[in-house]
Design a protein around this motif. Structure first.
Motif, short mmCIF file in Angstrom:
data_model
loop_
_atom_site.label_atom_id
_atom_site.label_comp_id
_atom_site.label_asym_id
_atom_site.label_seq_id
_atom_site.Cartn_x
_atom_site.Cartn_y
_atom_site.Cartn_z
N THR A 9 0.85 -1.19 0.00
CA THR A 9 0.00 0.00 0.00
C THR A 9 0.88 1.24 0.00
O THR A 9 2.02 1.21 0.44
N THR A 14 -6.61 1.35 5.11
CA THR A 14 -6.79 0.97 6.51
C THR A 14 -7.04 -0.52 6.70
O THR A 14 -6.85 -1.03 7.79
N SER A 15 -7.47 -1.21 5.64
CA SER A 15 -7.70 -2.65 5.79
C SER A 15 -7.37 -3.37 4.49
O SER A 15 -7.48 -2.80 3.40
N VAL A 16 -6.95 -4.62 4.65
CA VAL A 16 -6.63 -5.48 3.53
C VAL A 16 -7.30 -6.82 3.77
O VAL A 16 -7.19 -7.39 4.87
N ASP A 29 3.05 -1.75 4.23
CA ASP A 29 2.59 -0.37 4.12
C ASP A 29 3.80 0.43 3.67
O ASP A 29 4.64 0.81 4.47
N ILE A 40 -2.69 0.88 7.97
CA ILE A 40 -3.33 -0.43 7.98
C ILE A 40 -3.59 -0.86 9.42
O ILE A 40 -2.67 -1.05 10.20
N VAL A 43 -6.14 -6.66 8.94
CA VAL A 43 -5.81 -7.60 7.87
C VAL A 43 -6.63 -8.86 8.10
O VAL A 43 -6.65 -9.40 9.20
N VAL A 60 4.56 -2.51 9.67
CA VAL A 60 3.18 -2.04 9.77
C VAL A 60 2.88 -1.82 11.25
O VAL A 60 2.43 -2.71 11.94
N LEU A 63 -1.11 -1.97 12.85
CA LEU A 63 -1.98 -3.15 12.83
C LEU A 63 -2.52 -3.47 14.22
O LEU A 63 -1.76 -3.66 15.17
#
Length: 172
Positions: A9, A14-16, A29, A40, A43, A60, A63
């Protein structure tokens, strides 16, 4: 079988979510401070047949929620040390090691379908909570800094080994 998935990213993600039979999943990220790096927070991966790596190339640090379903693979979170809570949601996870050596608290939620054969590595977590709404079998815990281990919920939790629990003062 699926192919490898590599997600890098750049800004404000903000989300995957990855669903399918990805052989490996790498999520980073790769933004900069100017592009709002490290956004992020969530996940979710379902059905991966290979290892999951979050933050291996670019940490990241934001998270807070990792959801795993229908897998038996390792999941590794790489983040810079600092105060950060991580919640791991498990649904039909049949093995693998979940590792985050910098989260300062860890909450594991087992729901949906039974999960088993999971190893938890959270070296910096000073408090670990397991909430079992579904049966959870933990192969081993490596929670060196944890002073408390709390188990809640209405389902069976089995912890087969406690390899690293050097600071543990309370289990409830």
């Amino acid at each position: 079988t699926g192919a490898a998935v590599n997600i890098d990213t750049k800004a404000n993600v903000t989300s995957v979510t990855v669903t399918g039979t990805a052989t490996t999943v790498d999520i980073d990220d790769a933004g900069t401070a100017a592009t709002s790096a490290d956004k992020i927070t969530t996940v979710s991966v379902t059905g991966n047949t290979g290892a999951l790596a979050i933050g291996a190339a670019n940490a990241v640090d934001s998270l807070t929620t990792l959801s795993l379903a229908k897998t038996n693979q390792n999941a590794t979170v790489t983040a810079t040390a600092g105060t950060r809570a991580l919640t791991v949601n498990l649904n039909e996870v049949a093995g693998g090691t979940i590792q985050d050596n910098t989260a300062t608290t860890l909450t594991v939620n087992a729901s949906g379908v039974k999960s088993s054969g999971v190893t938890l590595n959270a070296a910096a977590a000073t408090a670990v909570t397991i909430a079992a709404d579904e049966t959870l079998g933990v192969t081993d815990v490596n929670i060196a800094a944890a002073k408390t281990l709390t188990v809640t919920g209405d389902s069976l939790v089995t912890i087969a080994a406690t390899s690293t629990v050097t600071a543990l003062e309370s289990v409830s």
